[in-house]
Design a protein around this motif. Structure first.
Motif, PDB file in Angstrom:
ATOM      1  N   LEU A  50      43.101  46.451  40.869  1.00 29.02           N
ATOM      2  CA  LEU A  50      41.951  47.354  40.742  1.00 29.02           C
ATOM      3  C   LEU A  50      42.319  48.761  41.167  1.00 29.02           C
ATOM      4  O   LEU A  50      43.069  48.969  42.119  1.00 29.02           O
ATOM      5  CB  LEU A  50      40.786  46.864  41.599  1.00 29.02           C
ATOM      6  N   ASP A  51      41.795  49.765  40.450  1.00 27.05           N
ATOM      7  CA  ASP A  51      41.936  51.156  40.861  1.00 27.05           C
ATOM      8  C   ASP A  51      41.103  51.382  42.115  1.00 27.05           C
ATOM      9  O   ASP A  51      40.067  50.734  42.286  1.00 27.05           O
ATOM     10  CB  ASP A  51      41.465  52.107  39.752  1.00 27.05           C
ATOM     11  N   PRO A  52      41.507  52.302  42.954  1.00 29.58           N
ATOM     12  CA  PRO A  52      40.725  52.547  44.188  1.00 29.58           C
ATOM     13  C   PRO A  52      39.266  52.910  43.920  1.00 29.58           C
ATOM     14  O   PRO A  52      38.377  52.506  44.650  1.00 29.58           O
ATOM     15  CB  PRO A  52      41.453  53.701  44.853  1.00 29.58           C
ATOM     16  N   GLU A  53      38.982  53.663  42.842  1.00 32.27           N
ATOM     17  CA  GLU A  53      37.600  54.031  42.565  1.00 32.27           C
ATOM     18  C   GLU A  53      36.784  52.873  42.003  1.00 32.27           C
ATOM     19  O   GLU A  53      35.575  52.896  42.009  1.00 32.27           O
ATOM     20  CB  GLU A  53      37.510  55.245  41.617  1.00 32.27           C
ATOM     21  N   ILE A  92      40.066  38.125  38.716  1.00 32.79           N
ATOM     22  CA  ILE A  92      41.523  37.976  38.655  1.00 32.79           C
ATOM     23  C   ILE A  92      42.210  39.268  39.074  1.00 32.79           C
ATOM     24  O   ILE A  92      43.179  39.254  39.852  1.00 32.79           O
ATOM     25  CB  ILE A  92      41.967  37.546  37.232  1.00 32.79           C
ATOM     26  N   GLU A  93      41.709  40.405  38.562  1.00 36.29           N
ATOM     27  CA  GLU A  93      42.293  41.693  38.942  1.00 36.29           C
ATOM     28  C   GLU A  93      42.165  41.917  40.444  1.00 36.29           C
ATOM     29  O   GLU A  93      43.091  42.444  41.082  1.00 36.29           O
ATOM     30  CB  GLU A  93      41.619  42.839  38.184  1.00 36.29           C
ATOM     31  N   GLY A  94      41.037  41.527  41.010  1.00 34.91           N
ATOM     32  CA  GLY A  94      40.842  41.678  42.456  1.00 34.91           C
ATOM     33  C   GLY A  94      41.830  40.839  43.240  1.00 34.91           C
ATOM     34  O   GLY A  94      42.411  41.291  44.241  1.00 34.91           O
ATOM     35  N   LYS A 108      34.267  39.154  31.496  1.00 38.29           N
ATOM     36  CA  LYS A 108      34.450  40.356  32.299  1.00 38.29           C
ATOM     37  C   LYS A 108      34.445  40.014  33.790  1.00 38.29           C
ATOM     38  O   LYS A 108      35.284  40.516  34.547  1.00 38.29           O
ATOM     39  CB  LYS A 108      33.372  41.385  31.994  1.00 38.29           C
ATOM     40  N   ARG A 109      33.518  39.168  34.211  1.00 35.59           N
ATOM     41  CA  ARG A 109      33.493  38.759  35.621  1.00 35.59           C
ATOM     42  C   ARG A 109      34.784  38.042  36.010  1.00 35.59           C
ATOM     43  O   ARG A 109      35.339  38.275  37.090  1.00 35.59           O
ATOM     44  CB  ARG A 109      32.290  37.841  35.886  1.00 35.59           C
TER      45      ARG A 109
END
Length: 77
Positions: A72-75, A65-67, A59-60
């Motif tokens: 990433l979604d704004p929220e 990677i998404e970052g 998960k980390r």
């Protein structure tokens, strides 16, 4: 009469002794089975904790990677 009573009591006591011996053997068997189940449970718990650690690590990594990719979604950011 006393001899007959002694024989009856001896027969009863021998039966009780046999039953107690049987119960002792059964308890010993159950003790071994319980110990085996405890060992198995310890192994399962170790596996679960290991999988939880692996999932947390994955998960980390996915979050990182998404970052980096800006996914990433704004929220969530």
């Amino acid at each position: 009469m006393s001899s007959e009573l002694d024989d009856i009591m001896l027969a009863i006591l021998k039966g009780i002794q046999s039953d107690v011996g049987s119960i002792k053997r059964e308890i010993t068997s159950l003790d071994a089975r319980m110990s085996s189940m405890e060992d198995h449970m310890r192994g399962l718990m170790t596996s679960v904790y290991s999988m939880q650690a692996d999932m947390s690590d994955l998960k980390r990594r996915v979050d990182r990677i998404e970052g980096r990719l800006g996914l990433l979604d704004p929220e969530e950011a």
